[in-house]
Scaffold this motif. Structure first.
Motif, PDB file in Angstrom:
ATOM      1  N   LEU A 156       0.826  -1.197   0.000  1.00 51.55           N
ATOM      2  CA  LEU A 156       0.000   0.000   0.000  1.00 51.55           C
ATOM      3  C   LEU A 156       0.861   1.248   0.000  1.00 51.55           C
ATOM      4  CD1 LEU A 156      -2.510  -1.027   2.826  1.00 51.55           C
ATOM      5  CD2 LEU A 156      -2.870  -1.274   0.363  1.00 51.55           C
ATOM      6  N   THR A 157       0.289   2.341  -0.455  1.00 48.96           N
ATOM      7  CA  THR A 157       0.886   3.659  -0.264  1.00 48.96           C
ATOM      8  C   THR A 157       0.411   4.184   1.088  1.00 48.96           C
ATOM      9  OG1 THR A 157      -1.005   4.781  -1.258  1.00 48.96           O
ATOM     10  CG2 THR A 157       0.792   4.099  -2.760  1.00 48.96           C
ATOM     11  N   PRO A 158       1.046   5.222   1.633  1.00 53.27           N
ATOM     12  CA  PRO A 158       0.541   5.806   2.879  1.00 53.27           C
ATOM     13  C   PRO A 158      -0.921   6.239   2.766  1.00 53.27           C
ATOM     14  CG  PRO A 158       2.750   6.617   2.442  1.00 53.27           C
ATOM     15  CD  PRO A 158       2.326   5.836   1.222  1.00 53.27           C
ATOM     16  N   LEU A 159      -1.312   6.777   1.612  1.00 52.29           N
ATOM     17  CA  LEU A 159      -2.694   7.210   1.425  1.00 52.29           C
ATOM     18  C   LEU A 159      -3.653   6.031   1.508  1.00 52.29           C
ATOM     19  CD1 LEU A 159      -4.606   9.562   0.789  1.00 52.29           C
ATOM     20  CD2 LEU A 159      -4.258   9.089  -1.648  1.00 52.29           C
ATOM     21  N   LEU A 160      -3.298   4.916   0.861  1.00 50.77           N
ATOM     22  CA  LEU A 160      -4.159   3.741   0.904  1.00 50.77           C
ATOM     23  C   LEU A 160      -4.199   3.137   2.309  1.00 50.77           C
ATOM     24  CD1 LEU A 160      -3.293   1.979  -2.478  1.00 50.77           C
ATOM     25  CD2 LEU A 160      -5.477   3.049  -1.838  1.00 50.77           C
ATOM     26  N   ALA A 161      -3.067   3.162   3.018  1.00 48.60           N
ATOM     27  CA  ALA A 161      -3.034   2.635   4.376  1.00 48.60           C
ATOM     28  C   ALA A 161      -3.956   3.438   5.287  1.00 48.60           C
ATOM     29  CB  ALA A 161      -1.607   2.649   4.914  1.00 48.60           C
ATOM     30  N   ALA A 196      -1.790  -1.464  12.075  1.00 46.76           N
ATOM     31  CA  ALA A 196      -1.353  -1.419  10.677  1.00 46.76           C
ATOM     32  C   ALA A 196      -0.064  -0.611  10.617  1.00 46.76           C
ATOM     33  CB  ALA A 196      -2.427  -0.765   9.801  1.00 46.76           C
ATOM     34  N   PHE A 197       0.995  -1.210  10.070  1.00 48.23           N
ATOM     35  CA  PHE A 197       2.287  -0.535  10.035  1.00 48.23           C
ATOM     36  C   PHE A 197       3.133  -1.115   8.912  1.00 48.23           C
ATOM     37  CE2 PHE A 197       2.075  -3.920  13.170  1.00 48.23           C
ATOM     38  CZ  PHE A 197       3.127  -4.747  12.803  1.00 48.23           C
TER      39      PHE A 197
END
Length: 202
Positions: A156-161, A196-197
């Motif tokens: 994932l990208t940070p935005l998707l996460a 989530a990380f």
């Protein structure tokens, strides 16, 4: 942070955001546990909380007063008699809108406080899961079949996460008022942990 709280996921209603001052007031492992117990199980005295958490009543009394000074707990004068002082949580939960803001704060006490808070939350989650695993055999078969411990690896990208976290929290919230009155006798408190990380490939 407990019921209704989420690091990095803004929440509404009775879940105020932490600021540098309130963060410093909460960032103590026992205070995190005390506040979590009051939010999950309701009003209690310092002595009752000491028994539940395996602490001395002197320690729980002191840290409850500190939580009160920062607005996390308040007196519950409708309970108890005489010198017995009852406490209740002032809010359903707490939230951190931006972990990064605290981790980059110019005050080292604030940076240390966010680390203390996050680690205390992680330890509490681990203890809760360990307690469930240790006592699972005491629960009816339906609950033993209903529990879940899962993990996933996604790219994932940070935005998707962040989007994933927001959708997970919205899904959990959608179950708050779904319990049919006719089935209340079969219900129990259910703890849901969300972690989530990112991880390095190596």
């Amino acid at each position: 942070m407990t019921d209704g709280s989420a690091a990095g996921v803004p929440r509404q209603d009775d879940v105020p955001p932490l600021d540098p001052r309130s963060l410093r007031g909460l960032a103590h492992p026992l205070r995190v546990r005390l506040l979590g117990a009051l939010r999950e199980f309701g009003p209690a005295t310092a002595s009752a909380l000491a028994g539940r958490l395996g602490e001395s009543s002197g320690a729980t009394s002191y840290h409850l007063r500190q939580l009160a000074a920062y607005g996390f707990v308040v007196d519950d004068p409708g309970r108890g008699t005489g010198r017995e002082r009852w406490w209740r949580a002032a809010h359903r939960g707490s939230r951190v809108d931006s972990v990064t803001e605290f981790m980059r704060h110019p005050d080292p006490e604030v940076r240390g406080a966010i680390n203390t808070l996050l680690y205390a939350q992680a330890v509490a989650h681990s203890e809760e899961l360990g307690t469930w695993l240790g006592t699972m055999g005491e629960w009816p078969e339906q609950w033993q079949e209903a529990f879940d411990v899962s993990d996933y690896t996604l790219h994932l990208t940070p935005l998707l996460a962040r989007e994933l976290g927001e959708r997970l929290h919205a899904l959990v919230d959608s179950y708050r008022d779904r319990l049919p009155e006719a089935e209340a006798a079969d219900a129990a408190r259910v703890r849901v942990h969300v972690h989530a990380f990112p991880r390095h490939a190596d």
